[in-house]
Design an enzyme around this catalytic site. Structure first.
Site, PDB file in Angstrom:
ATOM      1  N   CYS A   1      33.026  -4.141   4.548  1.00  0.00           N
ATOM      2  CA  CYS A   1      31.743  -3.436   5.351  1.00  0.00           C
ATOM      3  C   CYS A   1      32.007  -2.757   6.335  1.00  0.00           C
ATOM      4  CB  CYS A   1      31.033  -4.869   5.546  1.00  0.00           C
ATOM      5  SG  CYS A   1      29.297  -4.749   5.599  1.00  0.00           S
TER       6      CYS A   1
ATOM      7  N   HIS B   1      31.082  -8.392   0.364  1.00  0.00           N
ATOM      8  CA  HIS B   1      31.866  -9.300   0.957  1.00  0.00           C
ATOM      9  C   HIS B   1      32.720 -10.338   0.273  1.00  0.00           C
ATOM     10  CE1 HIS B   1      30.369  -8.380   5.180  1.00  0.00           C
ATOM     11  NE2 HIS B   1      29.309  -7.618   4.480  1.00  0.00           N
TER      12      HIS B   1
ATOM     13  N   GLU C   1      34.649 -12.626   1.131  1.00  0.00           N
ATOM     14  CA  GLU C   1      34.743 -13.927   1.895  1.00  0.00           C
ATOM     15  C   GLU C   1      33.719 -14.826   1.781  1.00  0.00           C
ATOM     16  OE1 GLU C   1      34.074 -11.043   3.235  1.00  0.00           O
ATOM     17  OE2 GLU C   1      32.806 -11.085   4.876  1.00  0.00           O
TER      18      GLU C   1
END
Lengths: 234, 81
Positions: free
Chosen positions: A93, A201, A203
């Site tokens: 990002c 993302h 994660e």
């Protein structure tokens, strides 16, 4: 030897703890001897590390352009050296925006075409498996992951796009383009495949608590790449 | 001497400008017909201490190339006043 992964923190970064938690948990599951640590943006050397993540957020407030000021942090010079020596680097990002501003990845990230901040789960397709982030995946594999950005509209000139396609540098594509990105691009890599940037993302998709697990194979690939880097002769 | 620099940063031709397009779409509703090609950019002003105008311009161009504009999507016009 135990692999060390650094997660870089600029003033305004806000996804660093998510990345540390996801990577540490995955390393634990795999019984990989990896340590994951935060690295402040004033750091001048990253040569002690085996992998580096630039997490999401708003580095330096995203003033001027996202990533424009972060590019001049001393850690970014160290990152360029680390990347040139083949070290695995992943920008997520805002981290992707920093990598393009720093010239470590081609192109730029423009405001979304609908002029809307987009925060939702999207379908992705793996387009290249030769990178440090996709080594454990298969070509064409479908993933679902969250995106969360205002400036994720990947832009480059036609010549760069031709080169990205010819050199197998498009890593991920959106199944339904959410932001106007050229050629549905969600992530790209450098020619060597050791520097990867992506808007989604991973994660945030490593625990069913957050609704998806599809980010785990990507971060596992990074752990593998860092593990290999750690076993290289110094 | 102190010079004032004005840098106008705008998107390169051909790069989509969602802000410009949104403004353009809003204008007919306000009664402004016939306005087209709306492009949104940035204007950045700063003061430069330099012995002469040419040096001030050179410094301003260097600042612009290094930081103020991203050549992948933007172009800039530098004026020294």
């Amino acid at each position: 030897m135990s692999a060390r992964i650094g997660v870089v923190v600029f003033p305004g970064t806000n996804c660093e703890h998510d990345v540390v938690k996801a990577l540490s948990a995955l390393a634990g599951e795999e019984a990989l001897a990896a340590t994951v640590e935060l690295v402040w943006h004033g750091e001048r050397s990253l040569s002690q590390l085996d992998g580096v993540v630039l997490p999401g957020g708003f580095a330096h407030g995203d003033y001027l352009r996202p990533g424009a000021i972060a590019r001049f942090s001393s850690v970014t010079d160290a990152l360029a050296r680390f990347a040139a020596e083949g070290g695995p680097v992943v920008g997520i990002c805002n981290g992707f925006q920093v990598l393009t501003e720093a010239g470590l990845l081609p192109g730029a990230l423009q405001k979304n075409s609908g002029l809307r901040f987009v925060c939702k789960s999207v379908g992705l397709r793996v387009c290249s498996t030769r990178t440090v982030l996709t080594g454990a995946l298969s070509q064409g594999q479908r993933l679902r992951m969250p995106i969360n950005h205002f400036e994720g509209n990947y832009t480059c000139d036609q010549r760069t796009l031709d080169r990205l396609r010819a050199e197998d540098c498009v890593v991920l594509r959106y199944e339904e383009n959410p932001n106007g990105s050229v050629d549905d691009i969600a992530g790209v890599c450098n020619a060597a495949g050791n520097v990867v940037g992506l808007m989604p993302h991973p994660e945030r998709a490593c625990d069913m608590l957050t609704g998806a697990l599809d980010g785990a194979p990507l971060l596992r690939s990074l752990l593998d790449a860092a593990d290999q880097h750690a076993s290289l002769p110094a | 001497m102190k010079f004032e620099a004005l840098v106008e940063v705008r998107l390169r031709p051909g790069i989509s400008d969602p802000q410009g397009a949104t403004i353009e779409r809003a204008l007919p509703a306000l009664g402004f017909d016939g306005v087209s090609d709306v492009r949104v950019g940035k204007a950045i002003r700063f003061a430069v201490e330099a012995p002469d105008e040419a040096t001030a311009r050179e410094m301003s161009v260097a600042v612009t190339d290094r930081l103020l504009a991203n050549p992948v999507i933007e172009e800039a016009q530098v004026s020294v006043l």
